[in-house]
Design a protein around this motif. Structure first.
Motif, short mmCIF file in Angstrom:
data_model
loop_
_atom_site.label_atom_id
_atom_site.label_comp_id
_atom_site.label_asym_id
_atom_site.label_seq_id
_atom_site.Cartn_x
_atom_site.Cartn_y
_atom_site.Cartn_z
N ARG A 32 0.76 -1.27 0.03
CA ARG A 32 0.16 0.19 -0.05
C ARG A 32 0.99 1.14 -0.05
N THR A 33 1.34 1.44 -1.22
CA THR A 33 2.46 2.57 -1.23
C THR A 33 2.01 3.60 -2.44
N GLY A 34 2.77 4.58 -2.79
CA GLY A 34 2.45 5.40 -3.78
C GLY A 34 1.22 6.48 -3.71
N SER A 35 1.26 7.20 -4.56
CA SER A 35 0.24 8.22 -4.54
C SER A 35 0.03 8.76 -5.74
N ARG A 58 0.55 -8.19 -4.39
CA ARG A 58 -0.60 -7.69 -4.47
C ARG A 58 -0.55 -6.05 -4.21
N TYR A 59 -1.24 -5.40 -5.02
CA TYR A 59 -1.03 -3.54 -4.71
C TYR A 59 -2.59 -3.32 -4.49
N VAL A 60 -2.70 -2.39 -3.55
CA VAL A 60 -3.70 -1.87 -3.13
C VAL A 60 -3.57 -0.22 -2.92
N GLY A 61 -2.61 0.49 -3.49
CA GLY A 61 -2.55 1.89 -3.32
C GLY A 61 -2.92 2.61 -4.40
N GLY A 62 -2.51 3.89 -4.38
CA GLY A 62 -3.36 4.95 -5.41
C GLY A 62 -2.56 5.02 -6.66
N ALA A 63 -1.83 4.08 -6.99
CA ALA A 63 -1.03 4.11 -8.42
C ALA A 63 -1.45 3.03 -9.10
N VAL A 64 -2.55 2.45 -9.18
CA VAL A 64 -2.78 1.19 -9.84
C VAL A 64 -2.40 1.01 -11.23
N VAL A 75 -1.53 -8.35 -9.12
CA VAL A 75 -2.78 -8.33 -8.74
C VAL A 75 -3.03 -6.76 -7.83
N ALA A 76 -4.02 -6.26 -8.61
CA ALA A 76 -4.30 -4.94 -8.03
C ALA A 76 -5.71 -4.73 -7.85
N GLY A 77 -5.95 -3.75 -6.74
CA GLY A 77 -7.30 -3.83 -6.72
C GLY A 77 -7.43 -2.77 -5.17
N THR A 78 -8.65 -2.26 -4.93
CA THR A 78 -8.86 -1.49 -3.67
C THR A 78 -9.01 -2.46 -2.48
#
Length: 277
Positions: A32-35, A58-64, A75-78
């Motif tokens: 949960r990184t980035g913006s 998994r990626y769940v941050g603000g830079a999908v 695998v990205a999502g909220t």
């Protein structure tokens, strides 16, 4: 006593899959990184996690969008859903001053869990409230600010002895592993022998390399659940420096050349291959 970390120490923590492994047992890393302001931090951390040998990221941050454009296998999502996370990475490319209530709650949930968490940059202010085992990754300025928030005394971090003492005192205060980044990185944990990791090339001092380190640490923590976090953190720092040396041509005493952070991440597979050969 202070331990100097070595190549041989690092090799023992590198993830090597066997025929019995699948993508989950090789290590699941969630970030949960980035913006919107700093999407590159997310890209670099995800890239490093994959390149270090994670089986599932998994990626769940603000830079999908940026993450998937670079690494579509992510695998990205909220929502993390029911994914079995072996380690989290939070804070890279974020700013605590602009953290929303939703983000505050999401980070609090991660830090209240049981999976180890790499806490970088914009999440360091949350360190004292963590229930999960955490590895903090400040540079000198961030450590000074963190110590101020913890009501610890100001210290001069110019000498190695002072850096070791400050990292150890902070680790005891927050009951967490502290990885103090620098030309010679210091790793300290509560009740643990402090470790110094040297030999990284000066070319490594460039923007984004800390985001790469965070991704490396996430993968090694997920792959080594039974090893002391101080040792895993030291192995990550050593591998980070070695990949940078290979990327910059600064191996064997050579002067080398400039690099960017993505060069370090891309050098990880060949660096690992050499270490394991």
């Amino acid at each position: 006593m202070v331990r100097e970390w070595t190549r041989d120490d690092t090799v023992g923590l590198l993830p090597v899959p066997t025929a019995r492994d699948d993508k989950y047992t090789r290590g699941v890393v969630a970030l949960r990184t980035g913006s919107a302001a700093y999407p590159g931090a997310a890209v670099l951390g995800v890239e490093a996690a994959w390149r270090t040998g994670a089986g599932y990221v998994r990626y769940v941050g603000g830079a999908v969008d940026a993450v998937l454009a670079r690494r579509p296998e992510t695998v990205a999502g909220t929502d993390i859903g029911d994914t079995r996370v072996g380690a989290w990475v939070i804070g890279s490319g974020t700013d605590a001053a602009h953290r929303s209530d939703h983000e505050q709650a999401a980070l609090g949930h991660i830090l209240a869990g049981s999976a180890p968490v790499v806490v970088d940059a914009g999440a360091l202010d949350l360190a004292d409230a963590a229930v999960a085992p955490v590895v903090l990754t400040p540079h000198a300025g961030e450590l000074a600010r963190l110590r101020g928030m913890l009501d610890l005394p100001d210290v001069d971090l110019e000498t190695e002895d002072a850096r070791i003492a400050a990292a150890a005192e902070t680790a005891e205060r927050v009951r967490a592993t502290v990885l103090l980044k620098g030309a010679r990185t210091v790793v300290a944990g509560p009740g643990a022998e402090s470790i110094v990791v040297g030999d990284a090339p000066a070319w490594l001092a460039t923007a984004g390399t800390g985001d790469v380190l965070a991704g490396i640490l996430g993968t090694l923590l997920a792959a080594n659940p039974d090893r002391p976090h101080t040792e895993t953190a030291a192995a990550g720092a050593w591998l980070h420096g070695y990949a940078a040396a290979r990327a910059s041509g600064a191996v064997g005493g050579a002067v080398g050349h400039p690099i960017v952070a993505l060069d370090v991440a891309e050098a990880l597979p060949s660096a690992i291959a050499e270490l394991l050969s």
